[in-house]
Design a protein around this motif. Structure first.
Motif, PDB file in Angstrom:
ATOM      1  N   VAL A   1       0.847  -1.193   0.000  1.00  0.00           N
ATOM      2  CA  VAL A   1       0.000   0.000   0.000  1.00  0.00           C
ATOM      3  C   VAL A   1       0.882   1.242   0.000  1.00  0.00           C
ATOM      4  O   VAL A   1       1.794   1.368   0.819  1.00  0.00           O
ATOM      5  CB  VAL A   1      -0.945  -0.005   1.221  1.00  0.00           C
ATOM      6  N   ARG A   2       0.590   2.154  -0.907  1.00  0.00           N
ATOM      7  CA  ARG A   2       1.380   3.390  -1.023  1.00  0.00           C
ATOM      8  C   ARG A   2       0.603   4.612  -0.549  1.00  0.00           C
ATOM      9  O   ARG A   2       1.178   5.534   0.020  1.00  0.00           O
ATOM     10  CB  ARG A   2       1.826   3.588  -2.478  1.00  0.00           C
ATOM     11  N   GLU A   3      -0.717   4.647  -0.856  1.00  0.00           N
ATOM     12  CA  GLU A   3      -1.529   5.800  -0.504  1.00  0.00           C
ATOM     13  C   GLU A   3      -2.897   5.338  -0.011  1.00  0.00           C
ATOM     14  O   GLU A   3      -3.352   4.226  -0.312  1.00  0.00           O
ATOM     15  CB  GLU A   3      -1.725   6.726  -1.716  1.00  0.00           C
TER      16      GLU A   3
ATOM     17  N   GLY B   1       2.278  -3.243  11.274  1.00  0.00           N
ATOM     18  CA  GLY B   1       3.511  -3.224  12.042  1.00  0.00           C
ATOM     19  C   GLY B   1       3.946  -1.881  12.574  1.00  0.00           C
ATOM     20  O   GLY B   1       3.272  -0.855  12.428  1.00  0.00           O
ATOM     21  N   ARG B   2       5.111  -1.916  13.233  1.00  0.00           N
ATOM     22  CA  ARG B   2       5.596  -0.734  13.954  1.00  0.00           C
ATOM     23  C   ARG B   2       5.893   0.438  13.026  1.00  0.00           C
ATOM     24  O   ARG B   2       5.892   1.589  13.468  1.00  0.00           O
ATOM     25  CB  ARG B   2       6.800  -1.082  14.821  1.00  0.00           C
ATOM     26  N   HIS B   3       6.174   0.174  11.759  1.00  0.00           N
ATOM     27  CA  HIS B   3       6.420   1.246  10.794  1.00  0.00           C
ATOM     28  C   HIS B   3       5.213   1.387   9.871  1.00  0.00           C
ATOM     29  O   HIS B   3       5.354   1.556   8.651  1.00  0.00           O
ATOM     30  CB  HIS B   3       7.687   0.963   9.997  1.00  0.00           C
ATOM     31  N   SER B   4       4.037   1.367  10.424  1.00  0.00           N
ATOM     32  CA  SER B   4       2.767   1.321   9.713  1.00  0.00           C
ATOM     33  C   SER B   4       2.595   2.448   8.692  1.00  0.00           C
ATOM     34  O   SER B   4       2.673   3.633   9.020  1.00  0.00           O
ATOM     35  CB  SER B   4       1.622   1.385  10.727  1.00  0.00           C
ATOM     36  N   THR B   5       2.313   2.046   7.451  1.00  0.00           N
ATOM     37  CA  THR B   5       1.973   3.015   6.413  1.00  0.00           C
ATOM     38  C   THR B   5       0.638   3.683   6.726  1.00  0.00           C
ATOM     39  O   THR B   5       0.474   4.895   6.541  1.00  0.00           O
ATOM     40  CB  THR B   5       1.900   2.318   5.045  1.00  0.00           C
TER      41      THR B   5
END
Length: 439
Positions: free
Chosen positions: A131-133, A167-171
């Motif tokens: 997922v990017r946006e 996760g911890r760096h969630s987008t």
């Protein structure tokens, strides 16, 4: 653009995302779950223990024990060694029909969770999709996602709600601007591990145990046998003590050598995987939800692995969120009310253990006891039968973390230990004494 409108899109197909999808799929919701890698595929940074509380939540979503622990040893509990001062044993109490714990291979567990979703007709699974946006309408509501398959093909999906379980760096957290609502950085640690073959088992008191060795100096090691003959050997230290001028691999090897009782088990063993880990493990909560979106798992809440609660927290948070989403789709609550309930319930469920874990880190990792303190108060408390029983209940989330080690429990343990030392005969066996190391 895909024309289908899903009830829920879940970004992230690991423990939190896959268990949430299973609960929503069982309730008949139309769910799209997106995973940026293949499953099991990429190894996530995780060398976990699984306690009976987590097993019970896996039972609820149809994951049989044989799927995530096909050949794993059932351990009685943990053997905690406090330097060369003493050791103590914390047994897993008989709760949820089990009185043991497992060391778990995360790839095996992740695959079991992912394959479990195949039995729900309303759940669509996509791997290798990043997922990017996020799609956002004129009212500021999140209405879908845009991303890309590995290979370059772009795709857009729409839904009534988007859940970040990535996760911890969630987008999702980053794109929605989810703020950190609480963070305690004073007790952050560094954790690195690798898997080994041929590690000697840890036998004591006619049982087999997980070994936790605390150096009482801001460093520790944990030896966690998993499946397929592999054993995770984990090293941990205070974040401010982490210093690896020769590289992390050299630091890892040096740390193991500094613990003779761990190194002795590895004399004839072989490291068979590369090192994995995190240099700075955070302890925080984020905003749980917003207009058309919510967070689950590490995207919402991060806590040190010191108390082995990560899997349970992810499964429990997903269960709480699932119920609110089901009520929302059934028309029992509007979105705002459902997400208010989720935010309140998940925080109330996870925060007490968050505080308890940080308190233990402060006492056991960020405090260096004197020899007199270690051989006195520390030993009296950690070897006390009532304290150990209550800690086992805490670890399985069978009692509230808020007051599990009350002043009364602590004072009683200290008084009992001091009196026992006073009355002990010189030749009386001391079960907490560490056995001599073999030359």
């Amino acid at each position: 653009m895909n024309d289908k409108l899903y009830d829920v899109i879940i970004v992230g197909g690991r423990i939190a995302g896959a268990s949430l999808a299973a609960r929503l799929g069982a309730a008949g919701l139309q769910v799209l779950i997106l995973e940026k890698d293949t499953v099991p595929g990429r190894t996530v940074v995780s060398c976990p223990l699984l306690l009976s509380s987590g097993m019970q939540l896996l039972d609820e979503i149809g994951i049989d024990e044989s799927l995530y622990a096909p050949d794993n040893t059932r351990f009685a509990g943990v053997a905690l060694e406090m330097g060369e001062y003493f050791r103590t044993f914390v047994e897993i109490p008989n709760v949820y029909g089990r009185h043991f714990l497992y060391g778990i291979d995360r790839q095996v567990l992740d695959e079991a969770l992912w394959r479990n979703l195949e039995r729900f007709p309303g759940v669509t699974q996509l791997e290798n999709f990043s997922v990017r946006e996020l799609l956002v309408n004129e009212d500021g509501k999140v209405t879908g996602v845009t991303g890309m398959y590995k290979g370059g093909e772009s795709q857009t999906f729409s839904a009534e709600a988007v859940i970040g379980a990535d996760g911890r760096h969630s987008t999702v957290a980053r794109k929605t601007g989810a703020v950190v609502t609480e963070e305690i950085a004073a007790y952050n640690t560094a954790v690195y591990y690798a898997y080994w073959e041929g590690v000697k088992p840890y036998h004591a008191q006619e049982k087999e145990w997980i070994q936790i060795h605390s150096g009482c100096n801001g460093f520790s090691a944990v030896v966690i046998p998993a499946s397929k003959g592999l054993t995770g050997v984990l090293t941990q230290c205070r974040h401010d003590y982490f210093n690896a001028p020769a590289g992390v691999d050299a630091w890892y090897a040096d740390t193991i050598r500094s613990f003779p009782r761990v190194a002795e088990r590895l004399k004839t063993a072989k490291q068979v995987t590369a090192l994995s880990g995190i240099k700075n493990v955070g302890n925080l909560f984020r905003q749980a939800s917003g207009n058309g979106w919510a967070l689950a798992g590490d995207a919402y809440h991060q806590k040190d692995s010191y108390d082995a609660q990560g899997i349970y927290d992810a499964l429990l948070g997903a269960k709480i969120l699932a119920q609110q989403l089901i009520d929302w789709k059934a028309g029992k609550k509007d979105w705002h009310t459902a997400m208010q309930s989720y935010s309140r319930e998940v925080y109330d469920a996870l925060h007490p253990m968050f505080r308890s874990t940080l308190d233990r880190l402060k006492r056991e990792m960020f405090t260096t006891p004197s020899p007199k303190m270690a051989n006195g108060v520390l030993r009296w408390v950690l070897t006390n039968k009532k304290y150990r029983e209550r800690f086992g209940l805490l670890a399985t989330r069978s009692i509230s973390p808020k007051n599990w080690a009350s002043p009364g429990v602590m004072i009683s343990a200290i008084l009992s230990g001091a009196m026992a030392d006073f009355r002990k005969k010189p030749d009386e066996e001391k079960w907490w004494v560490l056995p001599a190391l073999k030359p």
